[in-house]
Write an enzyme that holds these catalytic residues in place. Sequence first.
Site, mmCIF file in Angstrom:
data_model
loop_
_atom_site.group_PDB
_atom_site.id
_atom_site.type_symbol
_atom_site.label_atom_id
_atom_site.label_comp_id
_atom_site.label_asym_id
_atom_site.label_seq_id
_atom_site.Cartn_x
_atom_site.Cartn_y
_atom_site.Cartn_z
ATOM 1 N N LYS A 14 8.960 -14.734 10.185
ATOM 2 C CA LYS A 14 8.899 -14.170 11.548
ATOM 3 C C LYS A 14 7.900 -14.947 12.382
ATOM 4 C CE LYS A 14 4.628 -12.144 11.231
ATOM 5 N NZ LYS A 14 3.459 -12.626 11.958
ATOM 6 N N PRO A 116 5.697 -21.073 5.315
ATOM 7 C CA PRO A 116 4.312 -21.490 5.056
ATOM 8 C C PRO A 116 3.495 -20.378 4.387
ATOM 9 C CG PRO A 116 4.954 -21.992 7.323
ATOM 10 C CD PRO A 116 6.089 -21.242 6.716
ATOM 11 N N ALA A 118 0.100 -18.349 3.772
ATOM 12 C CA ALA A 118 -1.081 -18.024 4.595
ATOM 13 C C ALA A 118 -0.973 -18.710 5.953
ATOM 14 C CB ALA A 118 -2.392 -18.420 3.887
ATOM 15 N N GLY A 119 0.231 -18.683 6.528
ATOM 16 C CA GLY A 119 0.489 -19.444 7.753
ATOM 17 C C GLY A 119 0.668 -18.616 8.999
ATOM 18 N N ALA A 122 4.204 -14.482 8.002
ATOM 19 C CA ALA A 122 4.500 -13.331 7.139
ATOM 20 C C ALA A 122 5.311 -13.705 5.904
ATOM 21 C CB ALA A 122 5.206 -12.219 7.934
ATOM 22 N N ASP A 158 3.415 -5.916 7.867
ATOM 23 C CA ASP A 158 4.505 -6.829 8.234
ATOM 24 C C ASP A 158 5.671 -6.791 7.250
ATOM 25 O OD1 ASP A 158 3.114 -7.685 10.439
ATOM 26 O OD2 ASP A 158 2.472 -9.586 9.563
HETATM 27 O O1 C5P Z 1 -1.265 -4.601 6.529
HETATM 28 P P1 C5P Z 1 -1.754 -5.850 5.887
HETATM 29 O O2 C5P Z 1 -2.219 -5.635 4.490
HETATM 30 O O3 C5P Z 1 -0.795 -6.996 6.020
HETATM 31 O O4 C5P Z 1 -3.035 -6.280 6.728
HETATM 32 C C1 C5P Z 1 -3.906 -7.275 6.274
HETATM 33 C C2 C5P Z 1 -5.215 -7.157 7.015
HETATM 34 O O5 C5P Z 1 -5.018 -7.527 8.386
HETATM 35 C C3 C5P Z 1 -5.812 -5.773 7.066
HETATM 36 O O6 C5P Z 1 -6.597 -5.535 5.936
HETATM 37 C C4 C5P Z 1 -6.643 -5.831 8.340
HETATM 38 O O7 C5P Z 1 -7.854 -6.502 8.122
HETATM 39 C C5 C5P Z 1 -5.794 -6.696 9.244
HETATM 40 N N1 C5P Z 1 -4.892 -5.921 10.113
HETATM 41 C C6 C5P Z 1 -5.430 -5.208 11.168
HETATM 42 N N2 C5P Z 1 -4.599 -4.473 11.973
HETATM 43 C C7 C5P Z 1 -3.271 -4.482 11.782
HETATM 44 C C8 C5P Z 1 -2.698 -5.225 10.727
HETATM 45 C C9 C5P Z 1 -3.547 -5.943 9.906
HETATM 46 O O8 C5P Z 1 -6.645 -5.203 11.378
HETATM 47 N N3 C5P Z 1 -2.478 -3.769 12.586
#
Ligand code: C5P
Length: 316
Positions: A14, A116, A118-119, A122, A158
């Site tokens: 995405k 990718p 860590a790009g 997602a 995501d």
């Molecule tokens: O939800 P996910 O595990 O992918 O999120 C990874 C990190 O990204 C979270 O731990 C948070 O630090 C940050 N994040 C955020 N707000 C969001 C989505 C992600 O702060 N809406």
Amino acid sequence: MTTTTAVTVRVPAKVNLKLAVGPARGDGYHDLVNVFHAVALFDEVTVTGAPTRATGGPDSAAAGLSAEDASGGGLASHLVRVPLDAGNLAWRAADMLAREIGATDPVHLRLRKAIPVAGGMAGGSADAAAALVACNAFWGGGLSREQLLEPAARLGSDVAFPLLGGTAVGTGRGEVLAPAECAARLHWVFALSAGGLSTPEVFAAYDRLYPAAPPPQGDPELMAALAAGDARAVGAALGNDLEPAALELRPALAGTLEAGRAAGALGAFVSGSGPTCAFLAESPEHAGRIAAAVREAPDCVHTVATHGDVPGAAVL
Ligand code: C5P
């Protein structure tokens, strides 16, 4: 419950056409208005039966995970960043689904990666979504796409979107999805960076830069441009509130963005939490010219020209 021998699911990357970020919430997340757009850059996840349950621990349904490069070489060096154990979101997706449906047969997950690592596209979340779909089919879980959205949202902000694909507006922490119309095929170039960026670190940098961020707002102009299929107007409305934070952590991205702008990109921005940069082109030929220009930027190690939107995770 019946089991088959192998199930392969193809899942798209995405790009966020608009990422509006609010202030930090009490739970460590941020409220977002996040316009997701699925592009034709795919990972594949294959689930097969495994003879034993092993390293994930006694409660783990996933008994092994392997990852290989399916990008034609561009991603080979990124693969070292892919966890091969329960640190991988796809592994956790298999475990979560096993608990959900009561499956006990251990599985092996094989990831073929073109997205990718860590790009900011997602890729890890896409693999988790694909693992949910593949394991559901493998174990004969019988859950509908609708029913997979809830465990997907629990796995990560995501993970739900790649189950739907297309274009969609995510609210909440990004996981509450409303499909949106995209009336034209959009042509994209993605520039991969030599490094990766950690999503939590980019959000933390955002908090330092914007300690009093306003609540995130939707963008009616972007949605109207998408519905009208007007690529130029889409380009003018693209935006990412996380971009200044990504640029602070990786200043060399500015040179990549500038190279794409100089090649006439309709929009040039950091994808999600970065460091991949995205460029909207007028046509596939224009995308080729933009790709050639951004490859000259010092931080760019690889480019991909593709299009969107495309459907979500599908069993092959
Ligand atoms: O939800 P996910 O595990 O992918 O999120 C990874 C990190 O990204 C979270 O731990 C948070 O630090 C940050 N994040 C955020 N707000 C969001 C989505 C992600 O702060 N809406």
